[in-house]
Write a protein that holds these residues in place. Structure first.
Motif, PDB file in Angstrom:
ATOM      1  N   LYS A  86      -5.398  63.557  43.106  1.00  0.00           N
ATOM      2  CA  LYS A  86      -6.455  62.704  42.570  1.00  0.00           C
ATOM      3  C   LYS A  86      -5.863  61.498  41.841  1.00  0.00           C
ATOM      4  O   LYS A  86      -4.839  61.604  41.188  1.00  0.00           O
ATOM      5  CB  LYS A  86      -7.316  63.512  41.595  1.00  0.00           C
ATOM      6  CG  LYS A  86      -8.111  64.626  42.231  1.00  0.00           C
ATOM      7  CD  LYS A  86      -8.834  65.463  41.200  1.00  0.00           C
ATOM      8  CE  LYS A  86      -7.884  66.397  40.491  1.00  0.00           C
ATOM      9  NZ  LYS A  86      -8.583  67.384  39.642  1.00  0.00           N
ATOM     10  N   ARG A  87      -6.547  60.365  41.944  1.00  0.00           N
ATOM     11  CA  ARG A  87      -6.156  59.163  41.206  1.00  0.00           C
ATOM     12  C   ARG A  87      -7.233  58.862  40.174  1.00  0.00           C
ATOM     13  O   ARG A  87      -7.709  57.734  40.022  1.00  0.00           O
ATOM     14  CB  ARG A  87      -5.980  57.983  42.175  1.00  0.00           C
ATOM     15  CG  ARG A  87      -4.942  58.202  43.250  1.00  0.00           C
ATOM     16  CD  ARG A  87      -3.541  58.052  42.722  1.00  0.00           C
ATOM     17  NE  ARG A  87      -3.240  56.664  42.358  1.00  0.00           N
ATOM     18  CZ  ARG A  87      -2.087  56.272  41.841  1.00  0.00           C
ATOM     19  NH1 ARG A  87      -1.130  57.153  41.600  1.00  0.00           N
ATOM     20  NH2 ARG A  87      -1.876  55.011  41.543  1.00  0.00           N
ATOM     21  N   ASP A  88      -7.618  59.889  39.440  1.00  0.00           N
ATOM     22  CA  ASP A  88      -8.769  59.789  38.545  1.00  0.00           C
ATOM     23  C   ASP A  88      -8.451  59.123  37.211  1.00  0.00           C
ATOM     24  O   ASP A  88      -9.363  58.912  36.408  1.00  0.00           O
ATOM     25  CB  ASP A  88      -9.388  61.176  38.304  1.00  0.00           C
ATOM     26  CG  ASP A  88      -8.360  62.243  37.964  1.00  0.00           C
ATOM     27  OD1 ASP A  88      -7.154  61.947  37.990  1.00  0.00           O
ATOM     28  OD2 ASP A  88      -8.771  63.384  37.689  1.00  0.00           O
ATOM     29  N   PHE A  89      -7.184  58.770  36.962  1.00  0.00           N
ATOM     30  CA  PHE A  89      -6.843  58.093  35.712  1.00  0.00           C
ATOM     31  C   PHE A  89      -6.547  56.606  35.936  1.00  0.00           C
ATOM     32  O   PHE A  89      -6.042  55.939  35.034  1.00  0.00           O
ATOM     33  CB  PHE A  89      -5.648  58.777  35.042  1.00  0.00           C
ATOM     34  CG  PHE A  89      -6.026  60.013  34.265  1.00  0.00           C
ATOM     35  CD1 PHE A  89      -6.135  59.985  32.881  1.00  0.00           C
ATOM     36  CD2 PHE A  89      -6.315  61.197  34.922  1.00  0.00           C
ATOM     37  CE1 PHE A  89      -6.497  61.117  32.162  1.00  0.00           C
ATOM     38  CE2 PHE A  89      -6.670  62.333  34.218  1.00  0.00           C
ATOM     39  CZ  PHE A  89      -6.764  62.305  32.831  1.00  0.00           C
ATOM     40  N   GLU A  90      -6.861  56.104  37.119  1.00  0.00           N
ATOM     41  CA  GLU A  90      -6.664  54.676  37.375  1.00  0.00           C
ATOM     42  C   GLU A  90      -7.536  53.865  36.430  1.00  0.00           C
ATOM     43  O   GLU A  90      -8.707  54.185  36.206  1.00  0.00           O
ATOM     44  CB  GLU A  90      -6.992  54.343  38.830  1.00  0.00           C
ATOM     45  CG  GLU A  90      -5.877  54.767  39.778  1.00  0.00           C
ATOM     46  CD  GLU A  90      -6.111  54.299  41.203  1.00  0.00           C
ATOM     47  OE1 GLU A  90      -7.261  53.979  41.527  1.00  0.00           O
ATOM     48  OE2 GLU A  90      -5.139  54.285  41.985  1.00  0.00           O
ATOM     49  N   GLY A  91      -6.950  52.804  35.859  1.00  0.00           N
ATOM     50  CA  GLY A  91      -7.685  51.973  34.910  1.00  0.00           C
ATOM     51  C   GLY A  91      -7.602  52.478  33.483  1.00  0.00           C
ATOM     52  O   GLY A  91      -8.102  51.815  32.565  1.00  0.00           O
ATOM     53  N   LYS A  92      -6.971  53.649  33.272  1.00  0.00           N
ATOM     54  CA  LYS A  92      -6.831  54.205  31.930  1.00  0.00           C
ATOM     55  C   LYS A  92      -5.417  53.951  31.400  1.00  0.00           C
ATOM     56  O   LYS A  92      -4.440  54.063  32.138  1.00  0.00           O
ATOM     57  CB  LYS A  92      -7.093  55.717  31.922  1.00  0.00           C
ATOM     58  CG  LYS A  92      -8.472  56.116  32.433  1.00  0.00           C
ATOM     59  CD  LYS A  92      -9.576  55.631  31.519  1.00  0.00           C
ATOM     60  CE  LYS A  92     -10.941  56.110  32.016  1.00  0.00           C
ATOM     61  NZ  LYS A  92     -12.042  55.548  31.194  1.00  0.00           N
ATOM     62  N   LYS A  93      -5.338  53.620  30.136  1.00  0.00           N
ATOM     63  CA  LYS A  93      -4.041  53.479  29.474  1.00  0.00           C
ATOM     64  C   LYS A  93      -3.898  54.622  28.489  1.00  0.00           C
ATOM     65  O   LYS A  93      -4.772  54.837  27.639  1.00  0.00           O
ATOM     66  CB  LYS A  93      -3.936  52.130  28.768  1.00  0.00           C
ATOM     67  CG  LYS A  93      -2.528  51.785  28.301  1.00  0.00           C
ATOM     68  CD  LYS A  93      -2.425  50.322  27.888  1.00  0.00           C
ATOM     69  CE  LYS A  93      -0.985  49.939  27.576  1.00  0.00           C
ATOM     70  NZ  LYS A  93      -0.866  48.497  27.231  1.00  0.00           N
ATOM     71  N   GLU A 121      -1.744  54.064  33.336  1.00  0.00           N
ATOM     72  CA  GLU A 121      -0.679  53.287  32.709  1.00  0.00           C
ATOM     73  C   GLU A 121      -0.255  54.083  31.481  1.00  0.00           C
ATOM     74  O   GLU A 121      -1.105  54.427  30.654  1.00  0.00           O
ATOM     75  CB  GLU A 121      -1.178  51.898  32.326  1.00  0.00           C
ATOM     76  CG  GLU A 121      -0.116  51.002  31.722  1.00  0.00           C
ATOM     77  CD  GLU A 121      -0.638  49.627  31.349  1.00  0.00           C
ATOM     78  OE1 GLU A 121       0.096  48.894  30.648  1.00  0.00           O
ATOM     79  OE2 GLU A 121      -1.779  49.299  31.728  1.00  0.00           O
ATOM     80  N   VAL A 122       1.018  54.367  31.348  1.00  0.00           N
ATOM     81  CA  VAL A 122       1.469  55.333  30.342  1.00  0.00           C
ATOM     82  C   VAL A 122       2.474  54.722  29.369  1.00  0.00           C
ATOM     83  O   VAL A 122       3.419  54.047  29.769  1.00  0.00           O
ATOM     84  CB  VAL A 122       2.106  56.569  31.023  1.00  0.00           C
ATOM     85  CG1 VAL A 122       2.554  57.590  29.968  1.00  0.00           C
ATOM     86  CG2 VAL A 122       1.124  57.216  31.994  1.00  0.00           C
ATOM     87  N   LYS A 166     -12.731  65.216  32.569  1.00  0.00           N
ATOM     88  CA  LYS A 166     -14.160  65.564  32.437  1.00  0.00           C
ATOM     89  C   LYS A 166     -14.825  64.821  31.277  1.00  0.00           C
ATOM     90  O   LYS A 166     -16.063  64.784  31.190  1.00  0.00           O
ATOM     91  CB  LYS A 166     -14.318  67.068  32.237  1.00  0.00           C
ATOM     92  CG  LYS A 166     -13.894  67.903  33.431  1.00  0.00           C
ATOM     93  CD  LYS A 166     -13.957  69.390  33.106  1.00  0.00           C
ATOM     94  CE  LYS A 166     -13.448  70.231  34.269  1.00  0.00           C
ATOM     95  NZ  LYS A 166     -13.459  71.677  33.955  1.00  0.00           N
ATOM     96  N   LEU A 167     -14.018  64.219  30.413  1.00  0.00           N
ATOM     97  CA  LEU A 167     -14.554  63.546  29.212  1.00  0.00           C
ATOM     98  C   LEU A 167     -14.874  62.087  29.464  1.00  0.00           C
ATOM     99  O   LEU A 167     -15.407  61.419  28.571  1.00  0.00           O
ATOM    100  CB  LEU A 167     -13.550  63.670  28.058  1.00  0.00           C
ATOM    101  CG  LEU A 167     -13.169  65.110  27.654  1.00  0.00           C
ATOM    102  CD1 LEU A 167     -12.113  65.089  26.543  1.00  0.00           C
ATOM    103  CD2 LEU A 167     -14.394  65.869  27.171  1.00  0.00           C
ATOM    104  N   PHE A 168     -14.532  61.563  30.655  1.00  0.00           N
ATOM    105  CA  PHE A 168     -14.884  60.159  30.920  1.00  0.00           C
ATOM    106  C   PHE A 168     -15.525  60.009  32.310  1.00  0.00           C
ATOM    107  O   PHE A 168     -15.610  60.942  33.071  1.00  0.00           O
ATOM    108  CB  PHE A 168     -13.673  59.224  30.794  1.00  0.00           C
ATOM    109  CG  PHE A 168     -12.449  59.596  31.586  1.00  0.00           C
ATOM    110  CD1 PHE A 168     -11.383  60.225  30.970  1.00  0.00           C
ATOM    111  CD2 PHE A 168     -12.351  59.297  32.947  1.00  0.00           C
ATOM    112  CE1 PHE A 168     -10.246  60.545  31.695  1.00  0.00           C
ATOM    113  CE2 PHE A 168     -11.209  59.612  33.680  1.00  0.00           C
ATOM    114  CZ  PHE A 168     -10.158  60.254  33.045  1.00  0.00           C
TER     115      PHE A 168
END
Length: 399
Positions: A185-192, A232-233, A397-399
């Motif tokens: 999954k690429r479910d954290f794209e756009g998240k820093k 982005e980490v 699940k929180l966003f």
């Protein structure tokens, strides 16, 4: 083998670089990946099969017509079991055989039978690699959908310099992992995301310090998993022996105050904070400029409290997601739930470090995840890599 555990079938052909395949097996096993090895007879002249059996904990297959202790068509079962089939090293001979559909040993027969992705890492003399016949065979296999890790340039076993050297094991490992987890999954794209990891060190004098047993492994696996899932980490890490993950902004620190300052500096720019570091609660009030001598029977050191990083994050939380960790030895749920409330967290990951396989410095963990409503999800022993993705599943699940 676990139902969800990935399997790599490694084919080792008869080249001098065969010994490097042992390092590859070790790396994959450490990531909780099951590895089966097929060796050509020529490969056994370079590496003893016992080496691969010791590293993989699986029987090495060589002879297609060996006596069977059970009824199973082995090349079919191995082919069906594999999520990825990798040939490391791949000689000019094995590449030619595959390109022409020849199946005259266990490895080439299994390659014909598999439907999994096949990755080929060539290794041979420069003239053999650049030979038009070899290049035509490689081109044919690429057209068939085979994947390649291109060889490197360097000094070869024959003493010459040029292309044909086996690619770095790290690059081969990365290519295998990309094929294994290509559907991730690429479910954290756009998240820093800001992740803290490792221990902190609080110096007493020029040669001594206070610290804890944290290795940083859990935080580093979380950072890697976040990159895989598109985030982005920023990784703020205390001292560890672990190599910094690729594609992260890495901020090394030593003391708790340095970690606190780094987190506060970047807090406004991130969407999620994951505090997996084991931060020292106290530091010496004074750092001695000279080495403390053992003159007396007793030594008294005055300590002052460090700022609680995740508590301060909770005070400035706004719309950010905050996730903490609780490493305890008693009253795990009670203490973890208290931290969850006091530090205004969305989730807390709790583990009893006195349990075998869940303590510091190991590659596995046993975790419980508690949310704001005190719902508790318990997970069995798993690799820290698997645990990282479990934690990210809950955060997503929180966003």
């Amino acid at each position: 083998m676990s139902k969800n555990k990935k399997n790599v079938l490694l084919g080792v052909a008869g080249g001098i670089a065969a010994y490097k395949a042992a390092d590859l097996v070790s790396r994959l096993v450490k990531k909780d990946i099951s590895v089966d090895v097929i060796m050509t007879k020529a490969a056994t002249n370079f590496v003893n099969p016992l080496t691969f059996e010791a590293l993989s904990h699986n029987k090495v297959v060589i002879d297609m017509f060996a006596d069977r202790k059970y009824w199973e068509i082995e090349h079919i079962s191995l082919a069906e079991k594999a999520d990825v089939l990798a040939i490391v090293p791949a000689t000019a001979n094995i590449i030619a055989k595959i390109a022409h559909g020849i199946a005259d040993d266990m490895l080439t027969t299994t390659i014909l039978a598999t439907k999994s992705p096949v990755l080929i890492a060539p290794a041979m003399n420069t003239n053999m690699y650049t030979n038009p016949m070899t290049q035509k065979n490689i081109k044919t296999l690429k057209e068939y959908g085979f994947f390649f890790v291109e060889p490197a340039s360097g000094r070869l076993a024959c003493g010459t310099y040029g292309f044909g050297k086996l690619a770095d094991v790290e690059d081969i490992e990365k290519a295998i992992l990309e094929l294994l987890y290509k559907d991730i999954k690429r479910d954290f794209e756009g998240k820093k995301v800001l992740v803290t990891a490792g221990p902190t060190r609080e110096p007493l004098d020029p040669v001594r310090y206070l610290t804890n047993h944290s290795s940083g492994k859990m935080g580093y696996e979380i950072a890697k998993a976040l990159v895989e899932r598109g985030a982005e980490v920023i990784l703020v890490s205390g001292p560890t022996y672990i190599e910094a993950p690729k594609n992260v902004t890495f901020i090394p620190v030593e003391m708790a105050m340095e970690m606190y300052n780094a987190v506060m500096m970047h807090l406004e720019e991130v969407d999620i904070v994951i505090g997996s570091a084991a931060v020292s609660d106290y530091r010496p009030k004074e750092i001695q400029k000279e080495k403390i001598k053992k003159d007396d029977q007793e030594l008294t050191i005055q300590l002052v409290k460090n700022p609680d990083i995740m508590y301060e994050v909770g005070k400035r939380k706004q719309n950010r997601i905050s996730v903490g960790f609780a490493a305890e030895t008693t009253n795990l749920i009670e203490y973890a739930t208290k931290k969850l409330k006091e530090k205004n967290m969305d989730l807390i990951v709790a583990n009893d470090v006195s349990q075998e396989g869940a303590g510091f410095g190991v590659d596995t963990n046993i975790i419980k995840i508690i949310d704001k409503n005190q719902n508790i999800k318990e997970y069995p022993l798993m690799s820290k890599s698997q645990a990282a993705h479990v934690i990210l599943d809950e955060i997503a699940k929180l966003f």
